[in-house]
Design a protein around this motif. Structure first.
Motif, PDB file in Angstrom:
ATOM      1  N   ASP A 444       0.835  -1.211   0.000  1.00 57.25           N
ATOM      2  CA  ASP A 444       0.000   0.000   0.000  1.00 57.25           C
ATOM      3  C   ASP A 444       0.868   1.259   0.000  1.00 57.25           C
ATOM      4  N   ALA A 445       1.951   1.222   0.744  1.00 58.03           N
ATOM      5  CA  ALA A 445       2.860   2.369   0.784  1.00 58.03           C
ATOM      6  C   ALA A 445       3.474   2.619  -0.594  1.00 58.03           C
ATOM      7  N   GLN A 446       3.815   1.558  -1.279  1.00 62.24           N
ATOM      8  CA  GLN A 446       4.413   1.693  -2.601  1.00 62.24           C
ATOM      9  C   GLN A 446       3.399   2.218  -3.617  1.00 62.24           C
ATOM     10  N   LEU A 447       2.172   1.726  -3.529  1.00 64.31           N
ATOM     11  CA  LEU A 447       1.134   2.212  -4.450  1.00 64.31           C
ATOM     12  C   LEU A 447       0.852   3.687  -4.199  1.00 64.31           C
ATOM     13  N   PHE A 496      17.125  -3.263   2.222  1.00 67.78           N
ATOM     14  CA  PHE A 496      17.824  -3.290   0.939  1.00 67.78           C
ATOM     15  C   PHE A 496      17.909  -1.928   0.255  1.00 67.78           C
ATOM     16  N   THR A 497      17.015  -1.031   0.612  1.00 71.91           N
ATOM     17  CA  THR A 497      16.911   0.271  -0.048  1.00 71.91           C
ATOM     18  C   THR A 497      16.903   0.093  -1.555  1.00 71.91           C
ATOM     19  N   ASN A 498      16.052  -0.810  -2.027  1.00 67.91           N
ATOM     20  CA  ASN A 498      15.837  -0.984  -3.461  1.00 67.91           C
ATOM     21  C   ASN A 498      15.123   0.230  -4.028  1.00 67.91           C
ATOM     22  N   MET A 499      15.508   0.648  -5.199  1.00 67.36           N
ATOM     23  CA  MET A 499      14.789   1.711  -5.879  1.00 67.36           C
ATOM     24  C   MET A 499      13.510   1.140  -6.480  1.00 67.36           C
ATOM     25  N   MET A 500      12.443   1.923  -6.411  1.00 68.79           N
ATOM     26  CA  MET A 500      11.162   1.484  -6.941  1.00 68.79           C
ATOM     27  C   MET A 500      11.067   1.767  -8.440  1.00 68.79           C
ATOM     28  N   ASN A 501      10.412   0.873  -9.143  1.00 68.81           N
ATOM     29  CA  ASN A 501      10.152   1.014 -10.578  1.00 68.81           C
ATOM     30  C   ASN A 501       8.651   1.001 -10.824  1.00 68.81           C
ATOM     31  N   MET A 571       6.795  -1.841  -8.419  1.00 71.35           N
ATOM     32  CA  MET A 571       7.517  -2.943  -7.763  1.00 71.35           C
ATOM     33  C   MET A 571       8.957  -2.496  -7.545  1.00 71.35           C
ATOM     34  N   ASN A 572       9.671  -3.178  -6.679  1.00 73.02           N
ATOM     35  CA  ASN A 572      11.079  -2.823  -6.494  1.00 73.02           C
ATOM     36  C   ASN A 572      11.904  -3.320  -7.679  1.00 73.02           C
ATOM     37  N   GLU A 573      13.124  -2.815  -7.795  1.00 70.34           N
ATOM     38  CA  GLU A 573      13.950  -3.111  -8.961  1.00 70.34           C
ATOM     39  C   GLU A 573      14.329  -4.580  -9.059  1.00 70.34           C
ATOM     40  N   PHE A 574      14.334  -5.292  -7.933  1.00 71.07           N
ATOM     41  CA  PHE A 574      14.614  -6.724  -7.965  1.00 71.07           C
ATOM     42  C   PHE A 574      13.524  -7.464  -8.728  1.00 71.07           C
ATOM     43  N   LEU A 575      12.265  -7.204  -8.388  1.00 72.38           N
ATOM     44  CA  LEU A 575      11.164  -7.834  -9.109  1.00 72.38           C
ATOM     45  C   LEU A 575      11.099  -7.350 -10.558  1.00 72.38           C
ATOM     46  N   ALA A 576      11.372  -6.072 -10.760  1.00 70.57           N
ATOM     47  CA  ALA A 576      11.317  -5.527 -12.119  1.00 70.57           C
ATOM     48  C   ALA A 576      12.379  -6.147 -13.014  1.00 70.57           C
ATOM     49  N   GLY A 577      13.397  -6.740 -12.402  1.00 71.86           N
ATOM     50  CA  GLY A 577      14.416  -7.456 -13.164  1.00 71.86           C
ATOM     51  C   GLY A 577      14.093  -8.925 -13.343  1.00 71.86           C
ATOM     52  N   GLY A 578      12.895  -9.354 -12.938  1.00 67.87           N
ATOM     53  CA  GLY A 578      12.499 -10.744 -13.091  1.00 67.87           C
ATOM     54  C   GLY A 578      12.971 -11.644 -11.974  1.00 67.87           C
ATOM     55  N   GLY A 579      13.394 -11.061 -10.847  1.00 69.13           N
ATOM     56  CA  GLY A 579      13.908 -11.852  -9.726  1.00 69.13           C
ATOM     57  C   GLY A 579      12.872 -12.753  -9.105  1.00 69.13           C
ATOM     58  N   ASP A 580      13.365 -13.791  -8.407  1.00 69.04           N
ATOM     59  CA  ASP A 580      12.518 -14.778  -7.714  1.00 69.04           C
ATOM     60  C   ASP A 580      11.639 -15.578  -8.666  1.00 69.04           C
ATOM     61  N   GLY A 581      12.050 -15.697  -9.918  1.00 69.57           N
ATOM     62  CA  GLY A 581      11.298 -16.503 -10.876  1.00 69.57           C
ATOM     63  C   GLY A 581      10.125 -15.799 -11.524  1.00 69.57           C
ATOM     64  N   GLY A 594      11.518   5.418  -9.325  1.00 64.87           N
ATOM     65  CA  GLY A 594      11.024   6.297  -8.275  1.00 64.87           C
ATOM     66  C   GLY A 594      11.916   6.311  -7.060  1.00 64.87           C
ATOM     67  N   ALA A 595      11.356   6.671  -5.939  1.00 65.38           N
ATOM     68  CA  ALA A 595      12.094   6.716  -4.676  1.00 65.38           C
ATOM     69  C   ALA A 595      12.399   5.300  -4.206  1.00 65.38           C
ATOM     70  N   SER A 596      13.166   5.184  -3.126  1.00 69.23           N
ATOM     71  CA  SER A 596      13.478   3.862  -2.603  1.00 69.23           C
ATOM     72  C   SER A 596      12.280   3.285  -1.856  1.00 69.23           C
ATOM     73  N   ASP A 597      12.267   1.960  -1.729  1.00 64.99           N
ATOM     74  CA  ASP A 597      11.169   1.307  -1.002  1.00 64.99           C
ATOM     75  C   ASP A 597      11.110   1.780   0.452  1.00 64.99           C
ATOM     76  N   LEU A 598      12.266   1.977   1.078  1.00 60.41           N
ATOM     77  CA  LEU A 598      12.290   2.419   2.468  1.00 60.41           C
ATOM     78  C   LEU A 598      11.746   3.838   2.615  1.00 60.41           C
ATOM     79  N   ASP A 599      12.102   4.714   1.694  1.00 61.68           N
ATOM     80  CA  ASP A 599      11.596   6.092   1.757  1.00 61.68           C
ATOM     81  C   ASP A 599      10.069   6.117   1.630  1.00 61.68           C
ATOM     82  N   LEU A 600       9.533   5.290   0.727  1.00 63.47           N
ATOM     83  CA  LEU A 600       8.076   5.250   0.559  1.00 63.47           C
ATOM     84  C   LEU A 600       7.399   4.671   1.795  1.00 63.47           C
TER      85      LEU A 600
END
Length: 627
Positions: A444-447, A496-501, A571-581, A594-600
């Motif tokens: 919800d925070a990311q949306l 992780f401070t992943n950047m959001m996409n 989604m975070n950049e890990f998922l946007a890269g096809g991570g976790d299958g 966008g901003a980082s997941d932690l900032d959001l």
């Protein structure tokens, strides 16, 4: 437990692609001087003395795995272990914290002139703020003080790339942030990191030493270290740039043969891959009559393929507790152990070394989950192993207490800042349900943060469950008040401070992504995406594969997903890269960063909670599960 890899934080972005291969070669020289046969008083080569030694020697192997920089006692469910009581009931017992881990290991070593301490990877990465804020230098310092002799790399050792891994091994101050304490240069690890199955694409050689040999009074035990071959699937591309990850079994067998040729007949494999025991209790007897297949998961096939030259397997990655025997290719039982995670347990294994053959006696290996089971003596014996609780009832190690206090002083200006308020525990890592309360909150925070047109125009957000590293705990810790969420606590949840996409995906791709949660590489161990409000569907676990997702129930804000329509997805950049299958999520186009997941997450806490009106745990009513 695959997890989003740790991206370099806003002030850490220099460890990206350009740094990748430039220093990979330097990793080959990363073994600290004296690592072979280092003793700390319980190892080292001191000669035979003036008496004839007994034919066999009991060598104590203490091991743990998946510490993840948890120096302070982990909070919430992450800080307990399940123990089966004499009457068959189970009890959650608080455990962990490096002050207590150090005390436990030091106590265990007493009376054992031959003692080795080894680890199964993920010592760092996905760490709480106390360690993560300082690029895990505090954890390496603590492990040096604990007298760790050797560890394998895990997937999280690659979170910040090969260059940063080289620095953790060799020492030196951070290339951007410099030295954290005036007049003190980070010394690096005085134990070797082993990475037998990780090679440089450029040279074809391992980026770290593939093995090391511990020696004392003529006793020689070799250690081979590997991480899971699938590391690139659970680490961002920058973290593994310029590296190749190879089959665990083939690699271990190759180096076991090399050690054997050198006259090293006793070998332990440190493997950052694991299994799933039939019981969640740390004192479960995996080999008890009637237990059947006491363990399942990737480690079972790996163990069955590793050469009989290897005498024991110390494993990790799945954060589970087990002491089991799995037959080697010759049909002989062999110990496979794991000590859960976060320093809550350690494994004590007795290896009986035959001086005449140079090998470990394991004619009838016995694994015991019973607390306190050991064997001592000079006659040939069966190796025995048990997991032990790192109890918080014991006296904490003063040097670790001092270390934590010193780094907390440096972290306090950032760590103690209030970010928001909660009315009760909001479970993430501690929730066993497919849909987790904290997962809903994060999505919800990311949306909300990425829904505005100028921020990406997202209509839905996905969060990978492995990226939620802790619970938000209501009870006060330290000087904070009950219900206060500090920056340190929110960081521990999302370190992780992943950047959001935000990307364009078709409805068909969205449906495929949901199906990939429970099919393909995720079929055996589903990875259920945490979804933002507005997205609902039914998951029927009585079916198999992709059919578990009931496609005609997938709705966004009450409307069926249109396969031909385009949706903006956060989604975070890990998922946007096809991570976790999730290959379908990697097909997004028209990307906005966008901003980082932690900032959001912190912005959402600040916007939706006050001391008088705290956030309540979400209802978790978005995914209907049929069992």
């Amino acid at each position: 437990m695959s997890a989003t890899p740790q991206k370099n934080r806003a002030s850490r972005r220099v460890l990206a692609a350009a740094a990748g291969l430039a220093t990979v070669g330097a990793l080959v020289a990363a073994m600290p001087a004296g690592a072979h046969g280092r003793g700390h008083g319980h190892g080292g080569d001191h000669g035979h003395g003036h008496h004839t030694p007994a034919r066999t020697v009991d060598v104590q192997l203490l091991s743990f795995n998946d510490l993840h920089g948890n120096l302070e006692p982990p909070a919430g469910s992450a800080g307990t272990v399940t123990e089966t009581q004499a009457d068959g009931t189970t009890k959650a017992i608080p455990a962990g914290g490096v002050e207590y881990l150090a005390s436990s290991l030091r106590t265990a070593r007493k009376g054992h002139p031959y003692s080795i301490t080894a680890a199964g990877g993920d010592m760092v990465g996905a760490s709480p703020l106390l360690s993560g804020l300082f690029h895990d230098e505090p954890t390496i310092e603590a492990l040096n003080k604990i007298d760790l002799d050797v560890t394998s790399v895990g997937n999280h050792e690659f979170d910040e790339g090969a260059t940063e891994l080289a620095r953790l091994q060799n020492g030196g101050c951070h290339p951007v942030e410099g030295c954290y304490e005036k007049g003190k240069k980070f010394p690096g690890a005085d134990f070797p990191y082993l990475a037998a199955n990780v090679t440089s694409e450029k040279t074809g050689k391992p980026i770290l030493k593939p093995y090391t040999v511990w020696k004392k009074n003529g006793v020689k035990i070799g250690f081979i270290g590997v991480t899971l071959e699938g590391t690139p699937n659970i680490v961002t591309a920058n973290g593994v740039k310029g590296l190749k990850f190879h089959d665990e079994v083939e690699t271990i067998n190759k180096y076991a043969k090399e050690l054997d040729r050198q006259g090293v007949k006793s070998i332990v494999a440190l493997i950052h891959e694991g299994g799933l025991p039939a019981s969640a209790s740390y004192n479960y007897d995996c080999d008890s009559p009637g237990a059947g297949d006491g363990i399942s998961g990737p480690i079972t096939d790996i163990a069955k393929g590793i050469t009989p030259k290897v005498d024991a397997l110390v494993t990790g990655h799945t954060h589970q507790a087990y002491v089991c025997t799995i037959p080697d290719p010759a049909g002989n039982p062999r110990l496979v152990t794991s000590a859960a995670s976060f320093g809550r347990l350690y494994t004590d294994t007795t290896l009986t070394y035959d001086r005449r053959t140079g090998d470990i006696v394991r004619t009838a290996v016995k694994g015991s989950g019973k607390h306190g089971s050991k064997h001592h003596g000079s006659q040939p014996s069966n190796p025995v192993s048990a997991n032990h609780l790192v109890s918080r009832d014991q006296k904490p190690a003063k040097d670790m207490t001092d270390l934590i206090a010193r780094w907390n002083t440096l972290a306090a200006p950032i760590s103690n800042r209030p970010q928001g308020y909660i009315s009760a525990d909001i479970n993430g890592r501690g929730s066993t349900a497919p849909e987790k309360p904290l997962g809903d909150l994060i999505a919800d925070a990311q949306l909300e943060g990425l829904a505005p047109a100028d921020k990406g125009g997202a209509v839905v957000a996905f969060m990978n469950p492995g990226g939620i590293r802790a619970d938000l705990v209501y009870k006060a810790s330290g000087s904070e008040g009950d219900g206060v969420v500090t920056y340190g606590e929110s960081f521990t949840v999302q370190p992780f401070t992943n950047m959001m996409n935000v990307v364009d995906l078709t409805g068909a791709q969205l449906i495929s992504a949901l199906q990939q949660q429970v099919s393909g590489s995720n079929e055996a161990s589903p990875k259920i995406l945490q979804v933002s409000k507005g997205l609902t569907y039914t998951l029927d676990m009585t079916k198999s594969g992709a059919d578990r997702v009931v496609t005609d129930t997938i709705k966004l804000n009450g409307e069926a997903i249109d396969p031909a329509k385009t949706y903006r997805v956060a989604m975070n950049e890990f998922l946007a890269g096809g991570g976790d299958g999730f290959a379908a999520l990697g097909e997004g186009t028209n990307k906005l960063v966008g901003a980082s997941d932690l900032d959001l997450f912190n912005a959402y806490l600040a916007a939706h909670s006050t001391a008088s009106s705290p956030l309540a745990p979400p209802a978790t009513d978005r995914i209907t599960v049929v069992q």
